[in-house]
Scaffold this motif. Sequence first.
Motif, short mmCIF file in Angstrom:
data_model
loop_
_atom_site.label_atom_id
_atom_site.label_comp_id
_atom_site.label_asym_id
_atom_site.label_seq_id
_atom_site.Cartn_x
_atom_site.Cartn_y
_atom_site.Cartn_z
N VAL A 135 -6.23 -7.36 6.74
CA VAL A 135 -4.92 -6.93 7.23
C VAL A 135 -5.16 -5.86 8.29
O VAL A 135 -5.80 -4.84 8.02
CB VAL A 135 -4.04 -6.37 6.09
CG1 VAL A 135 -2.67 -6.00 6.62
CG2 VAL A 135 -3.94 -7.38 4.95
N ILE A 136 -4.66 -6.10 9.48
CA ILE A 136 -4.84 -5.17 10.60
C ILE A 136 -3.46 -4.72 11.06
O ILE A 136 -2.60 -5.54 11.36
CB ILE A 136 -5.59 -5.84 11.77
CG1 ILE A 136 -6.94 -6.38 11.28
CG2 ILE A 136 -5.76 -4.86 12.93
CD1 ILE A 136 -7.52 -7.45 12.14
N THR A 137 -3.25 -3.40 11.09
CA THR A 137 -1.98 -2.84 11.54
C THR A 137 -2.28 -1.90 12.69
O THR A 137 -3.07 -0.97 12.54
CB THR A 137 -1.27 -2.09 10.39
OG1 THR A 137 -1.12 -2.99 9.29
CG2 THR A 137 0.10 -1.59 10.82
N TRP A 195 1.23 -11.45 -4.15
CA TRP A 195 0.59 -10.41 -3.33
C TRP A 195 1.07 -10.52 -1.88
O TRP A 195 1.39 -9.51 -1.25
CB TRP A 195 -0.94 -10.55 -3.42
CG TRP A 195 -1.66 -9.52 -2.60
CD1 TRP A 195 -1.99 -8.25 -2.97
CD2 TRP A 195 -2.12 -9.68 -1.26
NE1 TRP A 195 -2.64 -7.60 -1.94
CE2 TRP A 195 -2.73 -8.47 -0.88
CE3 TRP A 195 -2.09 -10.73 -0.34
CZ2 TRP A 195 -3.30 -8.27 0.38
CZ3 TRP A 195 -2.66 -10.53 0.91
CH2 TRP A 195 -3.24 -9.31 1.25
N GLU A 196 1.13 -11.75 -1.35
CA GLU A 196 1.58 -11.94 0.03
C GLU A 196 3.02 -11.48 0.21
O GLU A 196 3.38 -10.92 1.26
CB GLU A 196 1.44 -13.41 0.45
CG GLU A 196 0.02 -13.83 0.73
CD GLU A 196 -0.09 -15.27 1.19
OE1 GLU A 196 0.95 -15.95 1.36
OE2 GLU A 196 -1.24 -15.73 1.37
N GLN A 197 3.87 -11.73 -0.80
CA GLN A 197 5.26 -11.27 -0.70
C GLN A 197 5.32 -9.74 -0.66
O GLN A 197 6.07 -9.17 0.15
CB GLN A 197 6.08 -11.80 -1.87
CG GLN A 197 6.36 -13.28 -1.76
CD GLN A 197 7.22 -13.79 -2.89
OE1 GLN A 197 7.07 -13.40 -4.05
NE2 GLN A 197 8.14 -14.69 -2.56
N ALA A 198 4.55 -9.07 -1.51
CA ALA A 198 4.53 -7.61 -1.50
C ALA A 198 3.93 -7.09 -0.20
O ALA A 198 4.39 -6.08 0.36
CB ALA A 198 3.74 -7.08 -2.71
N LEU A 199 2.93 -7.80 0.32
CA LEU A 199 2.33 -7.40 1.60
C LEU A 199 3.35 -7.53 2.73
O LEU A 199 3.44 -6.67 3.61
CB LEU A 199 1.10 -8.24 1.91
CG LEU A 199 0.43 -7.94 3.25
CD1 LEU A 199 -0.18 -6.53 3.23
CD2 LEU A 199 -0.62 -8.98 3.58
N ILE A 225 4.40 -4.67 5.40
CA ILE A 225 4.34 -4.84 6.86
C ILE A 225 5.71 -4.59 7.48
O ILE A 225 5.81 -3.91 8.52
CB ILE A 225 3.80 -6.23 7.22
CG1 ILE A 225 2.30 -6.31 6.87
CG2 ILE A 225 4.03 -6.55 8.69
CD1 ILE A 225 1.71 -7.69 6.99
N ARG A 226 6.76 -5.11 6.87
CA ARG A 226 8.11 -4.88 7.41
C ARG A 226 8.43 -3.39 7.43
O ARG A 226 9.02 -2.88 8.39
CB ARG A 226 9.16 -5.65 6.60
CG ARG A 226 9.23 -7.12 6.94
CD ARG A 226 10.39 -7.81 6.25
NE ARG A 226 10.19 -7.91 4.81
CZ ARG A 226 9.43 -8.82 4.21
NH1 ARG A 226 8.80 -9.71 4.93
NH2 ARG A 226 9.33 -8.83 2.89
N GLN A 272 2.64 -1.32 16.59
CA GLN A 272 2.44 -2.33 17.62
C GLN A 272 2.11 -3.70 17.06
O GLN A 272 1.72 -4.59 17.79
CB GLN A 272 1.33 -1.90 18.59
CG GLN A 272 1.74 -0.72 19.44
CD GLN A 272 0.72 -0.45 20.52
OE1 GLN A 272 -0.48 -0.60 20.31
NE2 GLN A 272 1.20 -0.06 21.68
N GLY A 273 2.26 -3.86 15.77
CA GLY A 273 2.06 -5.19 15.21
C GLY A 273 1.08 -5.20 14.06
O GLY A 273 0.31 -4.28 13.87
#
Length: 192
Positions: free
Chosen positions: A65-67, A30-34, A38-39, A48-49
Amino acid sequence: MMNFKDQNNQVSQAAIFATAFPVPGQEHQWEQALGDLIRTSSTFPGHQGSMVLQPESPDQHYYRVITKFDTHENMRRWYESDEREAKIAQLEPFEQQPAEVQHLTGFETWFIPPESSDATAKAPPKYKMFVVVWIAVYLAVLPMISILRPLTDGIPQLLASALLAATSVAMMTWIVLPLLTKLFQGWLYPKA
């Protein structure tokens, strides 16, 4: 995995706040897909991050998860994009349930729930945000402007105002509001 970057040192005007529930034992996938999600989000205008908050304990089964984006329009452009849909589809096999998503704009982006609050914590009501921002302006920003104003006497008025405004916003964003949010945490985010 905590990854926060503010590429332009700008104040975010909009944020996507998601609470995600990976399948136990498949957190790594899941982290890899996340990371791929994000990228991809970082290639969109106004990004902005992103920040990923891992579970604090073994009995906590969700991530936050905050974008952040510079404008609501840029946030919406990413959120409604085909690219995002494709990346979300890659996350789905590793999720117990779909992520709970909130869109935060304006002052709400200064009031992201603390890591210690429960998974469904929401931005505080607007009247509570008003009170905390009013305290910040009255007790910190106005006195600071009074102190700094004499130092800008030799500068053209528009430039002096711009410098004072930038200093005030920076102080609110990185010092005063984070401190006040912690101080008033029990009131802003009462436990159910």
